[in-house]
Design an enzyme around this catalytic site. Structure first.
Site, mmCIF file in Angstrom:
data_model
loop_
_atom_site.group_PDB
_atom_site.id
_atom_site.type_symbol
_atom_site.label_atom_id
_atom_site.label_comp_id
_atom_site.label_asym_id
_atom_site.label_seq_id
_atom_site.Cartn_x
_atom_site.Cartn_y
_atom_site.Cartn_z
ATOM 1 N N GLN A 1 -33.835 -9.254 11.367
ATOM 2 C CA GLN A 1 -34.401 -8.210 10.508
ATOM 3 C C GLN A 1 -35.362 -8.805 9.485
ATOM 4 O OE1 GLN A 1 -33.764 -4.587 10.107
ATOM 5 N NE2 GLN A 1 -33.622 -5.241 12.216
ATOM 6 N N GLY B 1 -27.965 1.847 5.767
ATOM 7 C CA GLY B 1 -27.080 2.081 6.914
ATOM 8 C C GLY B 1 -25.907 1.133 6.976
ATOM 9 N N THR C 1 -31.595 -2.626 14.881
ATOM 10 C CA THR C 1 -31.195 -3.454 13.756
ATOM 11 C C THR C 1 -29.923 -4.235 14.011
ATOM 12 O OG1 THR C 1 -30.160 -1.432 12.999
ATOM 13 C CG2 THR C 1 -32.253 -2.026 11.985
ATOM 14 N N GLU D 1 -35.255 -3.826 4.934
ATOM 15 C CA GLU D 1 -36.567 -3.667 4.312
ATOM 16 C C GLU D 1 -36.902 -4.790 3.335
ATOM 17 O OE1 GLU D 1 -35.295 0.263 3.146
ATOM 18 O OE2 GLU D 1 -37.034 1.113 4.151
ATOM 19 N N GLY E 1 -37.723 2.270 14.674
ATOM 20 C CA GLY E 1 -37.863 3.466 13.850
ATOM 21 C C GLY E 1 -38.805 3.222 12.696
ATOM 22 N N PHE E 2 -38.385 2.339 11.792
ATOM 23 C CA PHE E 2 -39.214 1.909 10.649
ATOM 24 C C PHE E 2 -39.549 3.042 9.692
ATOM 25 C CE2 PHE E 2 -40.591 -0.655 14.441
ATOM 26 C CZ PHE E 2 -39.789 -1.745 14.161
HETATM 27 MO MO1 MOS Z 1 -36.710 3.603 6.312
HETATM 28 S S1 MOS Z 1 -38.705 3.446 5.879
HETATM 29 O O1 MOS Z 1 -36.048 4.680 5.185
HETATM 30 O O2 MOS Z 1 -36.483 3.898 7.905
#
Ligand code: MOS
Length: 710
Positions: free
Chosen positions: A597, A510, A469, A665, A240-241
Site C-alpha cells: 500500500q 477500513g 488492499t 493513503e 478503487g482509490f
Molecule cells: Mo478513499 S479516496 O476515501 O477511497
C-alpha cells in the site's frame, strides 16, 4: 507481540483466486442467462439543454433491445445535491434526469443490445441535439466565483489563530508562493461495471463499489425499493482509490433495463467514459505563506486553497486540513474556497486534500529552508509541536521525528549538496529531496458476524470490501489470532449487502474499523467457547465503534519521504533513481500488504509530481486526454527497483484495540513534494505548477543560462 499472526507478512489469501481467474469481478459474474449489454451515450457539450434525441437509425441496427433517455426513463427519486453530508454516497442517483446537461461526458442515453459490439455500434447512431450555453470551465478564471463551502471533507472550512500578516511583516525569512495542481483521474485497472438481475421483485446488482452499504442504499432509494428487495454484491474490486466510493449510472440503468427486458443487463463503462462519468480529483490553486525567525522557528503558517467543485454537486477538497496539525507556529491560517464550474463531479481520490495540500506545503518548507540556510530536515525538527497546534489536544502517537532521522540515515542524506546543480553524472544533474507526510486517522462503527463449525472452521461475514488492499487477509489474521486457529481455518466472506454493515473501504478507515469490530466479536465468540458451548452452533455478532479518543486526541499517521532524481541537462527529462519512505502508522497488521500500500502511494506521489494531468478544454469543458495514452502515469520503465517503504514499530491504543492506523493513503502524502524538492536540488529549477514536465524544466534551465551569460 512475538507469537501473533497479526502483522506477519502473509501472502494475500485471495491471491490464488485472483491469479487463476477464479476471483469474479462485477463484469465477470455469470448471470442466470446470458445478459444483454448496455452502452452509455454521453453528452458532447459542457452546459445546456438536450433539444432532441433521434434514435431511428439506432433502433434499426442489429441486436438492439432497448434505447433509453430522459424521454422514456421511468420515474426515480429526485436528486439532492448533498454538500458533504455523511450520506453523500448513499443518495439517490436518478439517471437521465431531465434535459439539462451539467458537464461534458454526462450520460444522456443508454443503448442495450444482444452483444457489447452491437450496443457500441448502435450507441454511435444515436443523434443528440443540444442548445449550448456558455459555461465556466477554467479554475483560475472562475476564482471570482469562489465561495466558502459549509464544510470540507472532514473539519471546518477555515481556521485562524493569531495574526499571520503581522508575523510575516516582521520575520527574518519568509515564503509567499502559489502552487497549482491539475485535475487527476483515478482510473483503476477494473472499469466501473454493473450486472443487474431481477428474480421476481428482488433485484441483485453486482457492481464495483468500495462501499457496499452506501451502494445498497443508493440503488434502493433511487428506484424507490425497500432495502430488503435489493442486494448488492462486490466481492472483488480491481482498484478503487475513491473512484468507486459512489455508484454511477451503470448500476441504476442496468437495474432499470433488466426490469424492462426481463433479463440480466450488464453495463461496463469504457476507459474514456471513466474520465467524465466517474468522479475525479479537483484541480487546486494554493497560496502558502511561511514566516520564520533566524532560529528557524516558524512564526506563521498560512495555507489558502481554491478547488474546483462541480456546479451540480458541491465537493470541497480539504486541501489545507492537515496543515493544521503539521508544524508548530503561533500564527496560523487555513482557508478553503470552492469554485463552481460546469465540469464533471469531483470527489475523493486517494488522500483527498492531503495528497495535493502536501505537494504545496512540503515544497514551501523546502523553499523556506533554503532561505534560512538550514537543512530541510532540521527545519522540520525545529518546528515539531508537542501537542496539536490548533486543537491543543495531545497527539495519540506521533513518530514524525524518528521517521525523519531514521530516513536521513538510511537514505544517505548527507550525500546531498546544499547548493543545487553540484552533483553531476555526465549530462545528468543529480539531486536529493525530502518531504514529510501526514494523514488523519479515522475509525468508523463496524459490525461483524463470526461462526465456528464442529471442525473448528471459522467463517467471517462483513459487508467490507477488498479493493486490492488486503482486507481479506488482515481480517483472516485477526480472526485466527483471536480465536487461536490457523489462518487456513478461516474463511472471510466480504462484499455482500446481506452481511453485517461496515463503513467499507475509504478514507484509510477500513482496516482499523473492521479489525476492531472483528476483534470484539471474536473475543465474544472465544468466551462462548471457553464457557464450553458446543461447536456446531457457535456464532457471535456485534459491532464496535470509536469512543471519545477521537475528540480527546489528535490522530494522524506520519512519514518521511526521500528521493534521488536525475535531470537531463539537455532535454529536461526527469528520472527517478531511488526513493525511500519511513512511516509511522501504529501497529502494522500485515507487513507485506501494508508495504505494498505504502509503495503504491509513493509511486502515485511520483505520478502526481511528474506525470498526471487531466487537461480541460476550457472552450467545451471536456477532459481532452481521456485515455491511458494521453493521461500519463508512471510505468515500470519510470520506476527503479530502489524504492522501499519501511514501517516503524508502533501501537496506537487510541486508534483501535489492535493499535493500527490507516496506511492506504499515507504513502502518497508528501511523496510528490520530495520529488519536486529533489528536482530543485538537482538543477535549481523550482516548478510550482504540477506536474513537473520537461518543458517547464527546460524553460528554467534556459533562464539560468541567460542569467549566467549576463
Ligand atoms: Mo478513499 S479516496 O476515501 O477511497
Amino acid at each position: 507481540m512475538p507469537d501473533s499472526i497479526i502483522g506477519q507478512p502473509l501472502d494475500r489469501i485471495d491471491g490464488k483466486a485472483k491469479v487463476t481467474g477464479r476471483a469474479r469481478y462485477a463484469a465477470d459474474v455469470p448471470a442466470s442467462m446470458p445478459p444483454a449489454h448496455g452502452v452509455l451515450v454521453t453528452s458532447t457539450i459542457g452546459r445546456g439543454e438536450i433539444t432532441r434525441i433521434e434514435a431511428d437509425d439506432a433502433e434499426r441496427s442489429p441486436g438492439i433491445l432497448l434505447i433509453m433517455s430522459h424521454e422514456n426513463v421511468p420515474a426515480q427519486a429526485p436528486f439532492k445535491p448533498s454538500g458533504l453530508g455523511g450520506s453523500r454516497h448513499a443518495r439517490a442517483k436518478p439517471q437521465f434526469n431531465g434535459t439539462r446537461v451539467h458537464y461534458y461526458g454526462e450520460p444522456v442515453a443508454l443503448v442495450v443490445a444482444e452483444t457489447f459490439e452491437q450496443a457500441t455500434a448502435a450507441a454511435r447512431l444515436v443523434r443528440v441535439s443540444y442548445r449550448t450555453e456558455s459555461g465556466s470551465y477554467d479554475l483560475a478564471e472562475g476564482r471570482r466565483l469562489a465561495y466558502p463551502p459549509e464544510h470540507i471533507v472532514v473539519g471546518k472550512t477555515d481556521s485562524r489563530i493569531g495574526d499571520v500578516d503581522r508575523a510575516l511583516a516582521s520575520s527574518a525569512a519568509k515564503v509567499d508562493a502559489t502552487y497549482t495542481t491539475p485535475y487527476q483521474s483515478h482510473n483503476p485497472m477494473e472499469l466501473v461495471a454493473s450486472l443487474a438481475e431481477w428474480s421476481g421483485d428482488k433485484l441483485t446488482v453486482h457492481c464495483a463499489t468500495q462501499l457496499v452499504n452506501s451502494a445498497h442504499r443508493s440503488i434502493a432509494s433511487t428506484l424507490r425499493l425497500p432495502l430488503e428487495k435489493v442486494e448488492v454484491v462486490s466481492e472483488y474490486i480491481g482498484g478503487g482509490f475513491g473512484g468507486k466510493l459512489p455508484i454511477y449510472g451503470d448500476a441504476i440503468l442496468a437495474a432499470i433495463a433488466a426490469k424492462q427486458l426481463n433479463r440480466p443487463v450488464k453495463i461496463v463503462l469504457t476507459r474514456q467514459q471513466m474520465f467524465s462519468v466517474t468522479t475525479h480529483r479537483a484541480a487546486t490553486i494554493q497560496r502558502i505563506r511561511l514566516a520564520a525567525g533566524e532560529d528557524g522557528k516558524l512564526s506563521a503558517v498560512a495555507h489558502e486553497a481554491w478547488t474546483q467543485s462541480a456546479r451540480m454537486d458541491e465537493f470541497a477538497e480539504g486541501v489545507a486540513a492537515s496543515t493544521r496539525a503539521m508544524y508548530a507556529a503561533p500564527n496560523r491560517l487555513t482557508t478553503h474556497r470552492v469554485v463552481p464550474l460546469d465540469l464533471p463531479v469531483s470527489d475523493s481520490m486517494r488522500a483527498p486534500g492531503d495528497a495535493v495540500g502536501q505537494l504545496a506545503l512540503e515544497q514551501a518548507m523546502d523553499e523556506l529552508a533554503e532561505k534560512l540556510d538550514l537543512d530541510p530536515i532540521e527545519l522540520r525538527l525545529r518546528n515539531e509541536p508537542d501537542r496539536d497546534p490548533e486543537t491543543h489536544v495531545p497527539f495519540s502517537t506521533r513518530a514524525l521525528v524518528p521517521c525523519l532521522t531514521q530516513g536521513a540515515e538510511q537514505f544517505g542524506w548527507n550525500r546531498r549538496s546544499k547548493i543545487p546543480g553540484r552533483l553531476k553524472d555526465s549530462h545528468w544533474l543529480v539531486g536529493l529531496g525530502m518531504a514529510a507526510a501526514i494523514r488523519p486517522n479515522y475509525r468508523q462503527p463496524a459490525h461483524a458476524r463470526v461462526r465456528m463449525d464442529a471442525n473448528k472452521h471459522v467463517t467471517v461475514e462483513m459487508d467490507m470490501t477488498d479493493i486490492g488492499t488486503g482486507s481479506y487477509t488482515i481480517l483472516a489474521q485477526v480472526a485466527a489470532d483471536t480465536l487461536q486457529v490457523p489462518v487456513e481455518a478461516v474463511s472471510v466472506n466480504l462484499g455482500h449487502s446481506t452481511y453485517p454493515e461496515t463503513p467499507g473501504s475509504g478514507g484509510s478507515f477500513g482496516a482499523a474499523s473492521c479489525t476492531s469490530a472483528l476483534y470484539d466479536v471474536c473475543v465474544a465468540l472465544k468466551k462462548k467457547i471457553d464457557a464450553g458451548e458446543s461447536p456446531g452452533n457457535l456464532q457471535a455478532e456485534g459491532q464496535s465503534e470509536p469512543g471519545s479518543e477521537y475528540e480527546n486526541f489528535s490522530q494522524y499517521s506520519y512519514g518521511a519521504h526521500f528521493a534521488e532524481v536525475a535531470v537531463d541537462s539537455v532535454t529536461g527529462e526527469i528520472r527517478l533513481r531511488r526513493m525511500l519512505g519511513i512511516f509511522d502508522a501504529g501497529r502494522i497488521l500485515n507487513a507485506k500488504t501494508a508495504r505494498s500500500q505504502l509503495i503504491g502511494g509513493m509511486l502515485w506521489g511520483v505520478s502526481s509530481a511528474l506525470h498526471e494531468n487531466a487537461v480541460v478544454d476550457v472552450r467545451s469543458g471536456a477532459f481532452v486526454n481521456h485515455d491511458l495514452a494521453g493521461y500519463h502515469v508512471p510505468v515500470h520503465a519510470d520506476v527503479p527497483t530502489a524504492v522501499d517503504a519501511v514501517m516503524l514499530a508502533g501501537f496506537d491504543d487510541k486508534s483501535s484495540p489492535l493499535g493500527s492506523k490507516g496506511v492506504g493513503e499515507l504513502g502518497i502524502c508528501g511523496a510528490g513534494a520530495a520529488i519536486a524538492n529533489a528536482v530543485y536540488n538537482a538543477c535549481g529549477v523550482r516548478v510550482r505548477d504540477y506536474p513537473i514536465t520537461p518543458d517547464k524544466i527546460l524553460g528554467g534551465l534556459m533562464q539560468q543560462n541567460v542569467a549566467q551569460q549576463r
